[in-house]
Design an enzyme around this catalytic site. Sequence first.
Site, PDB file in Angstrom:
ATOM      1  N   LEU A  18     -20.704  49.842 -21.236  1.00  7.66           N
ATOM      2  CA  LEU A  18     -21.073  50.366 -19.920  1.00  7.66           C
ATOM      3  C   LEU A  18     -19.999  51.293 -19.342  1.00  7.66           C
ATOM      4  O   LEU A  18     -20.269  52.079 -18.438  1.00  7.66           O
ATOM      5  CB  LEU A  18     -21.361  49.217 -18.944  1.00  7.66           C
ATOM      6  N   GLU A  36      -4.593  22.817 -26.833  1.00 10.12           N
ATOM      7  CA  GLU A  36      -4.424  24.235 -27.206  1.00 10.12           C
ATOM      8  C   GLU A  36      -5.774  24.952 -27.205  1.00 10.12           C
ATOM      9  O   GLU A  36      -5.897  26.072 -26.719  1.00 10.12           O
ATOM     10  CB  GLU A  36      -3.774  24.313 -28.599  1.00 10.12           C
ATOM     11  N   ARG A  64      -0.693  12.226 -44.640  1.00 10.12           N
ATOM     12  CA  ARG A  64       0.558  11.473 -44.447  1.00 10.12           C
ATOM     13  C   ARG A  64       1.779  12.179 -45.028  1.00 10.12           C
ATOM     14  O   ARG A  64       2.908  11.738 -44.840  1.00 10.12           O
ATOM     15  CB  ARG A  64       0.407  10.061 -45.013  1.00 10.12           C
ATOM     16  N   GLY A  95      -3.564  28.711 -43.746  1.00  6.28           N
ATOM     17  CA  GLY A  95      -3.872  28.905 -42.327  1.00  6.28           C
ATOM     18  C   GLY A  95      -4.891  27.874 -41.901  1.00  6.28           C
ATOM     19  O   GLY A  95      -4.555  26.824 -41.344  1.00  6.28           O
TER      20      GLY A  95
HETATM   21  C1  LIG Z   1      -1.927  36.913 -32.993  1.00  2.00           C
HETATM   22  C2  LIG Z   1      -1.868  35.605 -33.738  1.00  2.00           C
HETATM   23  C3  LIG Z   1      -1.065  34.596 -33.231  1.00  2.00           C
HETATM   24  C4  LIG Z   1      -0.948  33.399 -33.933  1.00  2.00           C
HETATM   25  N1  LIG Z   1      -0.087  32.423 -33.467  1.00  2.00           N
HETATM   26  C5  LIG Z   1       0.180  31.352 -34.256  1.00  2.00           C
HETATM   27  C6  LIG Z   1       1.221  30.441 -33.896  1.00  2.00           C
HETATM   28  O1  LIG Z   1       1.890  30.598 -32.868  1.00  2.00           O
HETATM   29  N2  LIG Z   1       1.485  29.402 -34.736  1.00  2.00           N
HETATM   30  C7  LIG Z   1       0.769  29.198 -35.883  1.00  2.00           C
HETATM   31  O2  LIG Z   1       1.052  28.239 -36.593  1.00  2.00           O
HETATM   32  N3  LIG Z   1      -0.229  30.060 -36.254  1.00  2.00           N
HETATM   33  C8  LIG Z   1      -0.526  31.112 -35.477  1.00  2.00           C
HETATM   34  N4  LIG Z   1      -1.511  32.011 -35.844  1.00  2.00           N
HETATM   35  C9  LIG Z   1      -2.231  31.797 -37.099  1.00  2.00           C
HETATM   36  C10 LIG Z   1      -3.689  31.405 -36.913  1.00  2.00           C
HETATM   37  O3  LIG Z   1      -3.774  30.107 -36.431  1.00  2.00           O
HETATM   38  C11 LIG Z   1      -4.364  31.604 -38.289  1.00  2.00           C
HETATM   39  O4  LIG Z   1      -4.464  32.998 -38.498  1.00  2.00           O
HETATM   40  C12 LIG Z   1      -5.730  30.936 -38.352  1.00  2.00           C
HETATM   41  O5  LIG Z   1      -5.586  29.534 -38.366  1.00  2.00           O
HETATM   42  C13 LIG Z   1      -6.507  31.358 -39.602  1.00  2.00           C
HETATM   43  O6  LIG Z   1      -5.735  31.196 -40.748  1.00  2.00           O
HETATM   44  P1  LIG Z   1      -5.583  32.403 -41.780  1.00  2.00           P
HETATM   45  O7  LIG Z   1      -5.205  33.626 -41.007  1.00  2.00           O
HETATM   46  O8  LIG Z   1      -4.703  31.986 -42.889  1.00  2.00           O
HETATM   47  O9  LIG Z   1      -7.047  32.644 -42.331  1.00  2.00           O
HETATM   48  P2  LIG Z   1      -7.743  31.903 -43.551  1.00  2.00           P
HETATM   49  O10 LIG Z   1      -7.431  30.452 -43.540  1.00  2.00           O
HETATM   50  O11 LIG Z   1      -7.448  32.683 -44.789  1.00  2.00           O
HETATM   51  O12 LIG Z   1      -9.271  32.066 -43.181  1.00  2.00           O
HETATM   52  C14 LIG Z   1      -9.882  33.359 -43.130  1.00  2.00           C
HETATM   53  C15 LIG Z   1     -11.267  33.217 -42.548  1.00  2.00           C
HETATM   54  O13 LIG Z   1     -12.055  32.438 -43.443  1.00  2.00           O
HETATM   55  C16 LIG Z   1     -12.971  31.666 -42.717  1.00  2.00           C
HETATM   56  N5  LIG Z   1     -12.764  30.243 -43.053  1.00  2.00           N
HETATM   57  C17 LIG Z   1     -11.599  29.630 -43.352  1.00  2.00           C
HETATM   58  N6  LIG Z   1     -11.789  28.340 -43.585  1.00  2.00           N
HETATM   59  C18 LIG Z   1     -13.115  28.113 -43.439  1.00  2.00           C
HETATM   60  C19 LIG Z   1     -13.952  26.960 -43.549  1.00  2.00           C
HETATM   61  N7  LIG Z   1     -13.469  25.757 -43.870  1.00  2.00           N
HETATM   62  N8  LIG Z   1     -15.283  27.112 -43.319  1.00  2.00           N
HETATM   63  C20 LIG Z   1     -15.806  28.328 -43.006  1.00  2.00           C
HETATM   64  N9  LIG Z   1     -15.066  29.444 -42.891  1.00  2.00           N
HETATM   65  C21 LIG Z   1     -13.744  29.336 -43.100  1.00  2.00           C
HETATM   66  C22 LIG Z   1     -12.736  31.955 -41.230  1.00  2.00           C
HETATM   67  O14 LIG Z   1     -13.629  32.966 -40.820  1.00  2.00           O
HETATM   68  C23 LIG Z   1     -11.325  32.491 -41.211  1.00  2.00           C
HETATM   69  O15 LIG Z   1     -11.096  33.339 -40.107  1.00  2.00           O
HETATM   70  C24 LIG Z   1      -1.676  33.203 -35.134  1.00  2.00           C
HETATM   71  C25 LIG Z   1      -2.506  34.211 -35.608  1.00  2.00           C
HETATM   72  C26 LIG Z   1      -2.596  35.411 -34.931  1.00  2.00           C
HETATM   73  C27 LIG Z   1      -3.454  36.500 -35.515  1.00  2.00           C
END
Ligand SMILES: Cc1cc2nc3c(=O)[nH]c(=O)nc-3n(C[C@H](O)[C@H](O)[C@H](O)COP(=O)(O)OP(=O)(O)OC[C@H]3O[C@@H](n4cnc5c(N)ncnc54)[C@H](O)[C@@H]3O)c2cc1C
Length: 380
Positions: A340, A245, A180, A131
């Site tokens: 509130l 975005e 890349r 993610g």
């Molecule tokens: C309702 C919803 C809609 C979405 N829509 C889309 C979409 O249309 N297309 C798409 O591709 N994705 C989509 N997403 C995915 C979203 O972009 C990811 O959930 C987000 O990028 C976080 O990735 P992850 O859930 O794998 O969390 P992880 O990568 O596992 O991270 C978990 C948490 O760890 C912390 N963390 C992670 N990396 C770091 C760092 N380097 N430094 C400090 N803290 C860190 C943050 O607090 C993060 O929230 C959607 C998610 C939701 C919930």
Amino acid sequence: MLYESRWATDDVRAFRGTVREFIRAEIAPHQGRWSEQGHPDAEAFTKAGALGLLLPDVGSEHGGGGGTFAHEAVVLEELARAVVHFGASVQCIVAHYVVAYGTEDQKRRWLPRMARGELVGAIAMTEPGAGSDLQGIKTVARREGDHYVIDGSKTFINNGLVAGIVCVAVKTDPKLAGPRAMSLICVETRDLPGYRVGRPLDKVGRQGQDTCELFFDGVRAPASNLLGGAEGRGFHQIMEQLPYERLSVAIAATATAEEAVTLTTRYVKERTVSGRPLMDLQNTRMVLAKCRTEAQIGRIFVDHCIERLMRGELDPVTAAMAKYWLTERECRIVDDCVQLHGGYGYTTEYPIARMWVDSRVERIYAGANELMKEMIAWSL
Ligand SMILES: Cc1cc2nc3c(=O)[nH]c(=O)nc-3n(C[C@H](O)[C@H](O)[C@H](O)COP(=O)(O)OP(=O)(O)OC[C@H]3O[C@@H](n4cnc5c(N)ncnc54)[C@H](O)[C@@H]3O)c2cc1C
């Protein structure tokens, strides 16, 4: 109010009226049913398309509204104020990838249908194992003659169920280290062998919007669907488009915070406690004064970002600041406003409760806020 956004020209103001009326008549009444079924009706897109609300800032030569980003900001704001969601923002984001990197043939094939809402778009980057760490994706596209063969899976994809075109982040050369390795391929999903959509994920908020898992099992996409004409550009394309975005998220967050304050001000003037309106209590006035001030600071910052994006000058770090700070403020303000409202603020009958659950994800998606802070820190 004394302040009005400079980008709100007469034309943009008139457009706001159209958007507001459309949401009131065609989107808001269906939210309950869409929440039960887990996705919006296809007609939401075609009706919005017919009024020119789907790709308002895409050129009319591609079937778009021919307006500016101010028009898209209005759509984002009005949806946020009404606390409704149906994937219009994702549609616009996907279209902007095609506008920026598509060939003339791709633009002709996809953009007019997207503008009319006949073709719904999704962007698929996130995977179960990747993610925040986008470069860790495992979905692979292997070139075979005139096609790419795609294997892998994506998760959390907004518009996943209704999408007819999915812009998929893949590794076209998994042996290459670093950015890349990655490309973007637009997959047309209709009757596509090997493509499967999981059922909409059971989210705590925004249930009327479909967020799904997508599975690619030997999916064949024409090589001509590669975005940008050459492999290995996907990561840079994503990095270039993310400010758009992230600003979109920040705009929705700002409008939500403003609306939360407006709704709550009205509520506390009407609600009485011990025979007095809640507004008479000093705490209520102090809390609302703080919320209103922060919402106003947010408005001025987001307007600055909107104007910079309209001039083509919004840099990734400022967009990250907007996304991080405005979504954090939004959640704090909405939470104070729930407080509130008392118990009523915890019931779905009151829009403030829906704002509370719906806003939370904005600190996570489009790049978690911790990543935004990392980006800002790298720039120091
Ligand atoms: C309702 C919803 C809609 C979405 N829509 C889309 C979409 O249309 N297309 C798409 O591709 N994705 C989509 N997403 C995915 C979203 O972009 C990811 O959930 C987000 O990028 C976080 O990735 P992850 O859930 O794998 O969390 P992880 O990568 O596992 O991270 C978990 C948490 O760890 C912390 N963390 C992670 N990396 C770091 C760092 N380097 N430094 C400090 N803290 C860190 C943050 O607090 C993060 O929230 C959607 C998610 C939701 C919930």
